[in-house]
Design an enzyme around this catalytic site. Structure first.
Site, PDB file in Angstrom:
ATOM      1  N   SER A   1       0.823  -1.256   0.047  1.00  0.00           N
ATOM      2  CA  SER A   1      -0.001  -0.058   0.082  1.00  0.00           C
ATOM      3  C   SER A   1       0.912   1.311  -0.111  1.00  0.00           C
ATOM      4  CB  SER A   1      -0.712   0.070   1.258  1.00  0.00           C
ATOM      5  OG  SER A   1      -1.541   1.296   1.382  1.00  0.00           O
TER       6      SER A   1
ATOM      7  N   TYR B   1      -1.445  -0.274  10.322  1.00  0.00           N
ATOM      8  CA  TYR B   1      -1.673  -0.647   8.864  1.00  0.00           C
ATOM      9  C   TYR B   1      -0.339  -0.357   8.034  1.00  0.00           C
ATOM     10  CZ  TYR B   1      -3.522  -0.786   4.161  1.00  0.00           C
ATOM     11  OH  TYR B   1      -3.972  -1.164   2.691  1.00  0.00           O
TER      12      TYR B   1
HETATM   13  P1  NAP Z   1     -11.928  -5.256   0.225  1.00  0.00           P
HETATM   14  O1  NAP Z   1     -12.699  -4.637  -0.811  1.00  0.00           O
HETATM   15  O2  NAP Z   1     -12.198  -5.054   1.603  1.00  0.00           O
HETATM   16  O3  NAP Z   1     -11.909  -6.817   0.010  1.00  0.00           O
HETATM   17  C1  NAP Z   1     -11.256  -7.629   0.919  1.00  0.00           C
HETATM   18  C2  NAP Z   1     -11.039  -8.924   0.445  1.00  0.00           C
HETATM   19  O4  NAP Z   1     -10.079  -9.608   1.348  1.00  0.00           O
HETATM   20  C3  NAP Z   1     -12.170  -9.846   0.426  1.00  0.00           C
HETATM   21  O5  NAP Z   1     -12.378 -10.567  -0.531  1.00  0.00           O
HETATM   22  C4  NAP Z   1     -12.330 -10.420   1.671  1.00  0.00           C
HETATM   23  O6  NAP Z   1     -13.092 -11.693   1.875  1.00  0.00           O
HETATM   24  C5  NAP Z   1     -10.800 -10.810   1.808  1.00  0.00           C
HETATM   25  N1  NAP Z   1     -10.361 -11.126   3.057  1.00  0.00           N
HETATM   26  C6  NAP Z   1     -10.358 -10.104   4.255  1.00  0.00           C
HETATM   27  N2  NAP Z   1      -9.808 -10.971   5.319  1.00  0.00           N
HETATM   28  C7  NAP Z   1      -9.422 -11.899   4.833  1.00  0.00           C
HETATM   29  C8  NAP Z   1      -8.830 -13.035   5.563  1.00  0.00           C
HETATM   30  N3  NAP Z   1      -8.451 -13.115   6.809  1.00  0.00           N
HETATM   31  N4  NAP Z   1      -8.564 -14.085   4.862  1.00  0.00           N
HETATM   32  C9  NAP Z   1      -8.780 -14.252   3.364  1.00  0.00           C
HETATM   33  N5  NAP Z   1      -9.506 -13.280   2.825  1.00  0.00           N
HETATM   34  C10 NAP Z   1      -9.726 -12.158   3.389  1.00  0.00           C
HETATM   35  O7  NAP Z   1     -10.223  -4.883   0.098  1.00  0.00           O
HETATM   36  P2  NAP Z   1      -9.307  -4.311  -1.113  1.00  0.00           P
HETATM   37  O8  NAP Z   1      -9.618  -2.743  -0.905  1.00  0.00           O
HETATM   38  O9  NAP Z   1      -9.961  -4.902  -2.246  1.00  0.00           O
HETATM   39  O10 NAP Z   1      -7.952  -4.557  -0.629  1.00  0.00           O
HETATM   40  C11 NAP Z   1      -7.255  -5.712  -0.991  1.00  0.00           C
HETATM   41  C12 NAP Z   1      -5.858  -5.403  -0.700  1.00  0.00           C
HETATM   42  O11 NAP Z   1      -5.103  -4.231  -1.273  1.00  0.00           O
HETATM   43  C13 NAP Z   1      -5.558  -5.547   0.790  1.00  0.00           C
HETATM   44  O12 NAP Z   1      -4.331  -6.089   1.072  1.00  0.00           O
HETATM   45  C14 NAP Z   1      -5.302  -4.068   1.059  1.00  0.00           C
HETATM   46  O13 NAP Z   1      -4.624  -3.529   2.109  1.00  0.00           O
HETATM   47  C15 NAP Z   1      -4.752  -3.638  -0.166  1.00  0.00           C
HETATM   48  N6  NAP Z   1      -4.869  -1.969  -0.663  1.00  0.00           N
HETATM   49  C16 NAP Z   1      -6.198  -1.568  -0.647  1.00  0.00           C
HETATM   50  C17 NAP Z   1      -6.114  -0.060  -1.085  1.00  0.00           C
HETATM   51  C18 NAP Z   1      -7.505   0.409  -1.083  1.00  0.00           C
HETATM   52  O14 NAP Z   1      -7.755   1.781  -1.278  1.00  0.00           O
HETATM   53  N7  NAP Z   1      -8.685  -0.196  -1.337  1.00  0.00           N
HETATM   54  C19 NAP Z   1      -5.165   0.695  -0.887  1.00  0.00           C
HETATM   55  C20 NAP Z   1      -3.824   0.081  -0.767  1.00  0.00           C
HETATM   56  C21 NAP Z   1      -3.736  -1.317  -0.659  1.00  0.00           C
HETATM   57  P3  NAP Z   1     -14.740 -11.454   2.220  1.00  0.00           P
HETATM   58  O15 NAP Z   1     -15.433 -11.164   0.845  1.00  0.00           O
HETATM   59  O16 NAP Z   1     -15.053 -12.937   2.456  1.00  0.00           O
HETATM   60  O17 NAP Z   1     -14.879 -10.778   3.311  1.00  0.00           O
END
Ligand code: NAP
Length: 249
Positions: A144, A158
């Site tokens: 991130s 985080y």
């Molecule tokens: P999201 O929309 O909240 O989706 C999270 C996903 O991870 C869902 O599929 C969820 O499964 C799964 N998940 C959560 N906890 C888990 C666990 N303990 N074991 C297995 N699966 C789990 O998140 P996102 O925004 O797509 O983020 C994905 C990645 O990108 C993360 O690592 C996040 O830190 C990183 N990131 C995101 C952003 C942003 O702005 N969105 C920025 C930088 C980095 P369920 O559907 O079953 O809950």
């Protein structure tokens, strides 16, 4: 990519789901991991199959040893090989200052965002490394922009867990560089997914435009495009790299 198998932790929603869709369209057979939302994972797999792709789903907590074991066991039994691994599952928490973080909060954050991904990367190496009889492969870790910004007054924990992902990427890339595996990461900026609502800030993406040089949040598809490049043969001389996908932030 025809026939190659890709595992995406947290592949059922948000950035992970966009990666699964684009990877399947590129010919990867994808294993979609989820932890709670089976309906979302099932709907995504159905969409991919309806578009002519191949997808499986596996429930498992990527922040526990047993969960990770079950996820990889499902890949072994359903596909019998692993060629790519996207270490994507991650969580945020509610905004707080460091002095207010509870031990339980830190344990959850680091289990899912740091300890789990390091252990899972090891499981991928066991299956892909030529030193273990594998064919080689590729790992993409989900960092991130927070790792570099530090996220003060929001979630320094985080940010620190994503700092661990950056270091994992650099160290593991060197460790397996002669074993047919390349290891890279992407650092997304503010991306429009449900993760912000899970941290109590449902409008964070739309309200953060002013702090992004491009004056907008990114999309899950834009992050997925960068990941697909790093998964592709066009990235075969890239390892230990961390690519900002953050609109200049
Ligand atoms: P999201 O929309 O909240 O989706 C999270 C996903 O991870 C869902 O599929 C969820 O499964 C799964 N998940 C959560 N906890 C888990 C666990 N303990 N074991 C297995 N699966 C789990 O998140 P996102 O925004 O797509 O983020 C994905 C990645 O990108 C993360 O690592 C996040 O830190 C990183 N990131 C995101 C952003 C942003 O702005 N969105 C920025 C930088 C980095 P369920 O559907 O079953 O809950």
């Amino acid at each position: 990519m025809s026939g190659r198998v890709l595992l995406v932790t947290g592949g059922s929603r948000g950035i992970g789901a966009a990666i699964c869709r684009k990877a399947a369209a590129a010919g990867w057979r994808v294993m979609i991991n989820y932890v709670a939302d089976m309906a979302a994972a099932t709907a995504l797999a159905t969409d991919i199959r309806n578009a002519g792709g191949i997808a499986g789903i596996v429930q498992g907590d990527a922040g526990t040893e047993a969960g990770i074991a079950g996820i990889f066991a499902a890949v072994d039994s359903d596909f019998g090989r692993l060629d790519g691994f996207v270490n994507n599952a991650g969580v945020v928490d509610y905004p707080a200052r460091v002095e207010d973080f509870s031990w339980a909060r830190l344990e959850r954050m680091f289990a899912i965002n740091a300890v789990g991904p390091i252990h899972a990367a090891g499981q991928a190496v066991r299956r892909m490394s030529t030193a273990h009889g594998g064919r080689g492969g590729v790992i993409v870790n989900m960092s991130s922009a927070a790792a570099q910004i530090g996220s003060p007054n929001q979630y320094v924990d985080y940010a620190a867990s994503k700092g661990a992902i950056d270091t994992l990427t650099v160290g593991l890339a060197k460790e397996v560089a002669t074993e047919g595996i390349w290891v890279n990461a992407v650092r997304p900026g503010i991306i429009d997914t449900d993760i912000h609502a899970s941290g109590g800030l449902p409008n964070r993406a739309s309200e953060s435009a002013d702090i992004v040089p491009m004056r907008r949040a990114g999309t899950a598809g834009e992050v997925a495009d960068a990941v697909l490049y790093l998964l592709s043969d066009q990235a075969s001389y890239i390892t230990g790299a961390i690519l900002n996908v953050s609109g200049g932030r």
